[in-house]
Design a protein around this motif. Sequence first.
Motif, short mmCIF file in Angstrom:
data_model
loop_
_atom_site.label_atom_id
_atom_site.label_comp_id
_atom_site.label_asym_id
_atom_site.label_seq_id
_atom_site.Cartn_x
_atom_site.Cartn_y
_atom_site.Cartn_z
N GLU A 2 0.83 -1.20 0.00
CA GLU A 2 0.00 0.00 0.00
C GLU A 2 0.87 1.25 0.00
O GLU A 2 1.94 1.27 0.59
CB GLU A 2 -0.88 -0.03 1.25
N VAL A 4 0.52 5.65 0.46
CA VAL A 4 -0.36 6.71 0.95
C VAL A 4 0.20 8.06 0.53
O VAL A 4 1.41 8.27 0.53
CB VAL A 4 -0.47 6.65 2.50
N TRP A 58 4.49 4.68 -4.09
CA TRP A 58 4.42 3.23 -4.28
C TRP A 58 5.67 2.74 -5.01
O TRP A 58 6.22 1.69 -4.66
CB TRP A 58 3.16 2.89 -5.09
N SER A 75 -7.62 2.27 -3.29
CA SER A 75 -8.29 1.48 -2.27
C SER A 75 -9.08 2.36 -1.30
O SER A 75 -10.12 1.95 -0.80
CB SER A 75 -7.29 0.63 -1.49
N LYS A 109 -5.08 6.41 -0.75
CA LYS A 109 -4.30 5.18 -0.61
C LYS A 109 -4.50 4.35 -1.87
O LYS A 109 -5.62 4.18 -2.34
CB LYS A 109 -4.77 4.37 0.60
N ASP A 111 -3.40 0.52 -3.74
CA ASP A 111 -2.99 -0.83 -3.38
C ASP A 111 -3.09 -1.70 -4.63
O ASP A 111 -3.65 -1.29 -5.64
CB ASP A 111 -3.90 -1.37 -2.27
#
Length: 139
Positions: A2, A4, A58, A75, A109, A111
């Motif tokens: 994940e 953020v 990421w 997500s 977020k 994912d």
Amino acid sequence: MEAVAKLRNVPTSPRKMRLVADLVRGKKVTQALGLLRFEANIGAEKIEKLLLSALANWQQHNEEERIEDANLYISEIFVDEGRQLKRLRPAPQGRGHRIRKRSNHVTLKIDTKVEKLKKTTEHAKQVGTTDNPKADAKS
């Protein structure tokens, strides 16, 4: 994995920003970037920049993987209320009307969907079930 990204003290009202956040919630990253690029709302430009920041975060955590192969999606995205600047506007007969200049905080977020699928198949293998219930009944 994940990633953020947070955007704080954006000088638009939270209500206007939530309209854009609802537009991209749960979408794939590539699809969300396409939607935000051509959205007329003022918050779309800021959320697009935030999404690109989340992608960079990421990529920083997953240097060995490519973004194109990761199957990334949004997500979670939510908009919280920030501080308000309170101003007075002159009104008739010596009065003053209060003007509230609102701001907001956006948290985004991203994912991968592949990780969650792997976890469920690993759990099914441990339990000993298959995807076909008829095959389990015959055994």
